[in-house]
Write an enzyme that holds these catalytic residues in place. Structure first.
Site, PDB file in Angstrom:
ATOM      1  N   ASP A  87      -2.561  -2.675   5.929  1.00  0.00           N
ATOM      2  CA  ASP A  87      -1.194  -3.029   5.542  1.00  0.00           C
ATOM      3  C   ASP A  87      -0.983  -2.681   4.070  1.00  0.00           C
ATOM      4  O   ASP A  87      -1.788  -3.045   3.216  1.00  0.00           O
ATOM      5  CB  ASP A  87      -0.980  -4.529   5.770  1.00  0.00           C
ATOM      6  CG  ASP A  87       0.470  -4.943   5.629  1.00  0.00           C
ATOM      7  OD1 ASP A  87       1.358  -4.128   5.936  1.00  0.00           O
ATOM      8  OD2 ASP A  87       0.722  -6.102   5.235  1.00  0.00           O
ATOM      9  N   GLY A 112       7.696  -9.312   5.897  1.00  0.00           N
ATOM     10  CA  GLY A 112       8.300 -10.561   5.445  1.00  0.00           C
ATOM     11  C   GLY A 112       8.920 -11.345   6.593  1.00  0.00           C
ATOM     12  O   GLY A 112       9.935 -12.028   6.431  1.00  0.00           O
ATOM     13  N   HIS A 141       9.440 -10.506   1.327  1.00  0.00           N
ATOM     14  CA  HIS A 141       8.057 -10.981   1.364  1.00  0.00           C
ATOM     15  C   HIS A 141       7.926 -12.375   0.736  1.00  0.00           C
ATOM     16  O   HIS A 141       8.658 -12.713  -0.199  1.00  0.00           O
ATOM     17  CB  HIS A 141       7.137 -10.031   0.580  1.00  0.00           C
ATOM     18  CG  HIS A 141       6.873  -8.723   1.242  1.00  0.00           C
ATOM     19  ND1 HIS A 141       7.428  -7.539   0.799  1.00  0.00           N
ATOM     20  CD2 HIS A 141       6.105  -8.388   2.311  1.00  0.00           C
ATOM     21  CE1 HIS A 141       6.996  -6.538   1.548  1.00  0.00           C
ATOM     22  NE2 HIS A 141       6.204  -7.035   2.480  1.00  0.00           N
TER      23      HIS A 141
END
Length: 285
Positions: free
Chosen positions: A82, A203, A174
């Site tokens: 990620d 998020g 986020h």
């Protein structure tokens, strides 16, 4: 062994009108709980190693951890990098056994983001794994502001990079600790009108559960990244375990009591995204 690529789990989600959770990991305890929750819900799960996780544990350790968990379960498990910021980082994840690379060039000019993301996609596809890219910048709660995704740029980005999934900025943020926000559904629809690629929401903790559930069934959003929501559940369970006996010091004993509450919280997240879960069971109390 049920190790899967991102495309392995997102293409069926796109066709079947549901979404898969990309769960942000920080260590062994949460990884194991996430897979246990996925087993209980009989659904795939994407284990994600983000920058804070990689700062704590090297990719060469994380890759085998993810693969071990995939080897021990019957549900599909994706080992996902990620927010990889460089080609070298993506190559290191590939070498460590990851099955999906997310390259984040969202802070860069469009042409540069396209060129660099396309190079990572070529690397991934050459190895038989998947690639996620990001167009538009997803900001941070009380921090760096977002820059919304332009639908026409998104269409160009998806076409020119050859990515398998596209992260978009449509009101998501986020590190949001509550679900007081919400996604811009008109912008999502405009992006969908110009592309046919699975969409990703970073998020996802800040997106109301009811909207997550509905968009998983009614839109091309096939992946919701969830981190803060489950880190908060882990932290609360850890505090309760530590405070239950101030004289206890064995961390294995303490962490054993964290697993069940984290599995329960994760199951609620996973159920919300499933296509076959009735409203009464999907939405948390």
């Amino acid at each position: 062994m049920t190790l899967a690529t991102l495309s392995d789990v997102l293409q069926p989600a796109l066709a079947g009108n549901y979404a898969v959770a990309g769960l942000v990991t920080l260590g062994w305890e949460d990884m194991r709980a996430y897979v246990e929750a996925a087993e209980a819900e009989s659904c795939p799960v994407i284990l994600q190693a983000g920058p804070s996780c990689r700062a704590h544990t090297p990719l060469t350790v994380l890759g085998p951890m993810f693969r071990h968990l995939a080897n021990e379960t019957d549900v599909p498990v994706v080992a996902h990098l990620d927010h990889g910021y460089t080609m070298d980082e993506c190559k290191a994840a590939l070498d460590a056994g990851f099955t999906s690379l997310m390259f984040d060039g969202s802070r860069k000019p469009l042409a540069q983001n396209i060129d660099e993301t396309a190079a990572v996609a070529e690397l991934a596809h050459g190895a038989g794994i998947s690639c996620e890219g990001e167009i538009g910048f997803v900001g941070y709660d009380d921090g760096e502001p977002s820059a919304g995704t332009d639908p026409e740029e998104a269409a160009q980005f998806a076409h020119d990079t050859g990515i398998d999934a596209m992260a978009v900025s449509v009101g998501n943020v986020h590190l949001q600790q509550d679900q007081s926000g919400g996604l811009d559904e008109s912008r999502i629809a405009a992006i969908e009108a110009l592309t046919d690629i699975p969409l990703v929401i970073h998020g996802g903790s800040g997106v109301p559960s009811a909207q997550r559930r509905r968009l998983a069934r009614e839109s091309a959003i096939c992946k919701f990244n969830i981190g803060t929501e489950l880190r908060m559940a882990f932290g609360q369970a850890l505090r309760e375990s530590v405070n239950r006996d101030p004289d206890r010091f064995d961390r294995v004993q303490i962490l054993k009591e964290v697993e069940a509450p984290l599995v329960s919280a994760t199951r609620k997240v996973l159920a919300t995204l499933r296509a076959d879960c009735p409203d009464s069971a999907c939405l948390p109390n």
